[in-house]
Write a protein that holds these residues in place. Structure first.
Motif, PDB file in Angstrom:
ATOM      1  N   LYS A 178       0.830  -1.210   0.000  1.00 16.04           N
ATOM      2  CA  LYS A 178       0.000   0.000   0.000  1.00 16.04           C
ATOM      3  C   LYS A 178       0.865   1.262   0.000  1.00 16.04           C
ATOM      4  CE  LYS A 178      -4.100  -1.811   2.424  1.00 16.04           C
ATOM      5  NZ  LYS A 178      -5.157  -1.303   1.544  1.00 16.04           N
ATOM      6  N   LEU A 179       0.488   2.203  -0.869  1.00 17.12           N
ATOM      7  CA  LEU A 179       1.050   3.548  -0.807  1.00 17.12           C
ATOM      8  C   LEU A 179       0.182   4.457   0.051  1.00 17.12           C
ATOM      9  CD1 LEU A 179       2.092   4.094  -4.537  1.00 17.12           C
ATOM     10  CD2 LEU A 179       3.452   3.174  -2.659  1.00 17.12           C
ATOM     11  N   THR A 180      -1.138   4.258  -0.030  1.00 13.71           N
ATOM     12  CA  THR A 180      -2.106   4.937   0.827  1.00 13.71           C
ATOM     13  C   THR A 180      -3.142   3.905   1.218  1.00 13.71           C
ATOM     14  OG1 THR A 180      -3.712   5.588  -0.865  1.00 13.71           O
ATOM     15  CG2 THR A 180      -1.775   6.998  -0.613  1.00 13.71           C
ATOM     16  N   ASP A 181      -4.196   4.335   1.931  1.00 17.10           N
ATOM     17  CA  ASP A 181      -5.271   3.410   2.274  1.00 17.10           C
ATOM     18  C   ASP A 181      -5.861   2.749   1.033  1.00 17.10           C
ATOM     19  OD1 ASP A 181      -4.822   4.299   4.803  1.00 17.10           O
ATOM     20  OD2 ASP A 181      -6.763   5.303   5.063  1.00 17.10           O
ATOM     21  N   ALA A 182      -6.002   3.506  -0.066  1.00 15.97           N
ATOM     22  CA  ALA A 182      -6.711   3.025  -1.242  1.00 15.97           C
ATOM     23  C   ALA A 182      -5.809   2.612  -2.396  1.00 15.97           C
ATOM     24  CB  ALA A 182      -7.694   4.097  -1.746  1.00 15.97           C
ATOM     25  N   VAL A 183      -4.587   3.131  -2.463  1.00 13.34           N
ATOM     26  CA  VAL A 183      -3.723   2.920  -3.623  1.00 13.34           C
ATOM     27  C   VAL A 183      -2.590   1.966  -3.247  1.00 13.34           C
ATOM     28  CG1 VAL A 183      -2.231   4.024  -5.338  1.00 13.34           C
ATOM     29  CG2 VAL A 183      -4.268   5.223  -4.477  1.00 13.34           C
ATOM     30  N   SER A 184      -2.376   0.947  -4.096  1.00 12.27           N
ATOM     31  CA  SER A 184      -1.314  -0.018  -3.841  1.00 12.27           C
ATOM     32  C   SER A 184      -0.603  -0.377  -5.132  1.00 12.27           C
ATOM     33  CB  SER A 184      -1.875  -1.284  -3.177  1.00 12.27           C
ATOM     34  OG  SER A 184      -2.849  -1.896  -4.010  1.00 12.27           O
ATOM     35  N   LEU A 185       0.653  -0.769  -4.994  1.00 16.58           N
ATOM     36  CA  LEU A 185       1.450  -1.278  -6.103  1.00 16.58           C
ATOM     37  C   LEU A 185       1.627  -2.779  -5.942  1.00 16.58           C
ATOM     38  CD1 LEU A 185       4.417   1.245  -6.600  1.00 16.58           C
ATOM     39  CD2 LEU A 185       2.385   0.958  -8.040  1.00 16.58           C
ATOM     40  N   LYS A 186       1.740  -3.489  -7.083  1.00 15.03           N
ATOM     41  CA  LYS A 186       1.980  -4.928  -7.025  1.00 15.03           C
ATOM     42  C   LYS A 186       3.007  -5.330  -8.070  1.00 15.03           C
ATOM     43  CE  LYS A 186      -1.584  -6.480 -10.310  1.00 15.03           C
ATOM     44  NZ  LYS A 186      -2.746  -7.368 -10.503  1.00 15.03           N
ATOM     45  N   ALA A 187       3.706  -6.425  -7.793  1.00  6.24           N
ATOM     46  CA  ALA A 187       4.562  -7.103  -8.758  1.00  6.24           C
ATOM     47  C   ALA A 187       4.136  -8.567  -8.757  1.00  6.24           C
ATOM     48  CB  ALA A 187       6.029  -6.963  -8.391  1.00  6.24           C
ATOM     49  N   GLU A 188       4.007  -9.156  -9.953  1.00 11.09           N
ATOM     50  CA  GLU A 188       3.340 -10.455 -10.056  1.00 11.09           C
ATOM     51  C   GLU A 188       3.963 -11.304 -11.163  1.00 11.09           C
ATOM     52  OE1 GLU A 188      -1.124 -10.567  -9.580  1.00 11.09           O
ATOM     53  OE2 GLU A 188      -0.961 -11.086 -11.714  1.00 11.09           O
ATOM     54  N   TYR A 189       4.058 -12.606 -10.908  1.00 11.96           N
ATOM     55  CA  TYR A 189       4.473 -13.588 -11.910  1.00 11.96           C
ATOM     56  C   TYR A 189       3.313 -14.533 -12.199  1.00 11.96           C
ATOM     57  CZ  TYR A 189       6.210 -17.985 -13.755  1.00 11.96           C
ATOM     58  OH  TYR A 189       6.360 -19.130 -14.516  1.00 11.96           O
ATOM     59  N   ARG A 190       3.139 -14.887 -13.488  1.00  8.81           N
ATOM     60  CA  ARG A 190       2.107 -15.859 -13.857  1.00  8.81           C
ATOM     61  C   ARG A 190       2.650 -16.871 -14.870  1.00  8.81           C
ATOM     62  NH1 ARG A 190      -3.593 -12.613 -14.966  1.00  8.81           N
ATOM     63  NH2 ARG A 190      -3.564 -11.290 -13.080  1.00  8.81           N
ATOM     64  N   TYR A 191       2.236 -18.119 -14.682  1.00  9.97           N
ATOM     65  CA  TYR A 191       2.475 -19.184 -15.653  1.00  9.97           C
ATOM     66  C   TYR A 191       1.124 -19.598 -16.215  1.00  9.97           C
ATOM     67  CZ  TYR A 191       3.377 -23.859 -17.509  1.00  9.97           C
ATOM     68  OH  TYR A 191       3.447 -24.966 -18.316  1.00  9.97           O
ATOM     69  N   THR A 192       1.007 -19.585 -17.540  1.00 11.18           N
ATOM     70  CA  THR A 192      -0.256 -19.941 -18.194  1.00 11.18           C
ATOM     71  C   THR A 192      -0.025 -21.106 -19.142  1.00 11.18           C
ATOM     72  OG1 THR A 192      -1.066 -17.662 -18.085  1.00 11.18           O
ATOM     73  CG2 THR A 192      -2.134 -19.129 -19.670  1.00 11.18           C
ATOM     74  N   ARG A 193      -0.857 -22.131 -19.009  1.00  8.59           N
ATOM     75  CA  ARG A 193      -0.807 -23.282 -19.916  1.00  8.59           C
ATOM     76  C   ARG A 193      -2.188 -23.453 -20.545  1.00  8.59           C
ATOM     77  NH1 ARG A 193       2.829 -27.223 -20.810  1.00  8.59           N
ATOM     78  NH2 ARG A 193       2.096 -29.095 -21.874  1.00  8.59           N
ATOM     79  N   LEU A 194      -2.229 -23.410 -21.863  1.00  5.75           N
ATOM     80  CA  LEU A 194      -3.482 -23.489 -22.595  1.00  5.75           C
ATOM     81  C   LEU A 194      -3.585 -24.827 -23.326  1.00  5.75           C
ATOM     82  CD1 LEU A 194      -3.430 -19.881 -24.098  1.00  5.75           C
ATOM     83  CD2 LEU A 194      -4.679 -20.664 -22.078  1.00  5.75           C
ATOM     84  N   GLY A 195      -4.814 -25.271 -23.549  1.00  2.86           N
ATOM     85  CA  GLY A 195      -5.047 -26.492 -24.300  1.00  2.86           C
ATOM     86  C   GLY A 195      -4.687 -26.309 -25.769  1.00  2.86           C
ATOM     87  N   ASP A 196      -4.682 -27.404 -26.518  1.00  5.95           N
ATOM     88  CA  ASP A 196      -4.259 -27.325 -27.910  1.00  5.95           C
ATOM     89  C   ASP A 196      -5.407 -26.952 -28.838  1.00  5.95           C
ATOM     90  OD1 ASP A 196      -5.196 -30.105 -29.436  1.00  5.95           O
ATOM     91  OD2 ASP A 196      -4.964 -30.320 -27.269  1.00  5.95           O
ATOM     92  N   ALA A 197      -5.052 -26.361 -29.954  1.00  7.44           N
ATOM     93  CA  ALA A 197      -5.973 -26.072 -31.056  1.00  7.44           C
ATOM     94  C   ALA A 197      -5.197 -26.256 -32.353  1.00  7.44           C
ATOM     95  CB  ALA A 197      -6.541 -24.661 -30.962  1.00  7.44           C
ATOM     96  N   THR A 198      -5.912 -26.467 -33.456  1.00 10.96           N
ATOM     97  CA  THR A 198      -5.281 -26.757 -34.736  1.00 10.96           C
ATOM     98  C   THR A 198      -5.629 -25.699 -35.765  1.00 10.96           C
ATOM     99  OG1 THR A 198      -5.338 -29.142 -34.295  1.00 10.96           O
ATOM    100  CG2 THR A 198      -5.038 -28.453 -36.584  1.00 10.96           C
TER     101      THR A 198
END
Length: 244
Positions: free
Chosen positions: A192-212
């Motif tokens: 949080k920077l203030t009561d209402a405002v915050s910063l975030k840092a995030e990592y995501r791994y995404t695995r999707l099904g196959d399509a042709t």
């Protein structure tokens, strides 16, 4: 090269979030204001809106086939790019320092990749470009202090990717667009920077099904995408003071 770029981005994101609160306090002191003791609420509960910017790398399993028979020689599948995201969510702080919530986001991405296959004397090049997508996620975390949250997240992901094809020799070219369904998992830190405002840092791994994809000339390209993304974002929580 792509993995090193993502590693540099992750390092930058961690430094940004870890250093944001002290930097803000120093700025305030430098202008001669006495901010006094922090007065953040003891809860992370409530709805919020957020925006994020990040980078990602893709690494896709791929098979090129003709008449249903796989063709050896598919290679070069991978790439990198940027992600811009908007999100809406709701958190509830329960049991002291435990925070649980849900969120939905929509994003635009240019994370691209390329692949080629050789059959006989013909080379088929394919460029795969992410268009846009959305996620429906749950997250849970713990507050290490009243202003800092460590969390994990996961859930459903959908993404649209466009493929373009060129054959050499032969000269045929074409495009095809497919939708992919899958899952996302990851984690991050929010402060949080203030009561209402915050910063975030995030990592995501995404695995999707196959399509042709249908390849001009009678071929087919089966793709199963995976991506790694790192993002820095800002959230605004409703019903709380946004004053600095």
């Amino acid at each position: 090269m792509a993995s090193s770029a993502l590693a540099r981005f992750c390092t930058f994101a961690s430094i940004l979030v870890a250093g944001s609160a002290p930097a803000f306090a120093a700025d305030v002191a430098g202008y001669g204001y006495d901010a006094g003791p922090a007065s953040y609420p003891a809860t992370w509960s409530g709805p919020y809106l957020g925006v994020s910017l990040g980078g990602g790398v893709g690494n896709h399993d791929s098979t090129y086939s003709v008449g249903g028979a796989p063709v050896a020689g598919v290679s070069g599948v991978g790439g990198e790019g940027f992600v811009i995201e908007g999100s809406i969510g709701y958190d509830a702080q329960v049991g002291g320092n435990l925070v649980v919530g849900v969120l939905a986001d929509i994003y635009w991405s240019n994370v691209g990749s390329s692949a080629f296959a050789v059959m006989g004397g013909t080379r088929v090049d394919a460029d795969l470009d992410a268009q846009w997508g959305f996620d429906l996620l749950a997250r849970a975390g713990i507050t290490v202090n009243p202003t800092t949250l460590l969390y994990a997240l996961g859930g459903y992901s959908w993404e649209k990717l466009e493929a373009s094809f060129v054959a050499t020799p032969g000269g045929f070219a074409g495009r095809d667009t497919e939708s992919f369904h899958g899952w996302t998992a990851g984690g991050g830190i929010e402060t949080k920077l203030t009561d209402a405002v915050s910063l975030k840092a995030e990592y995501r791994y995404t695995r999707l099904g196959d399509a042709t994809y249908a390849v001009p000339g009678g071929g087919a390209l089966r793709v199963e995408p995976t991506t790694h993304t790192a993002r820095v974002g800002i959230n605004y929580r409703f019903g709380q003071s946004a004053g600095f």
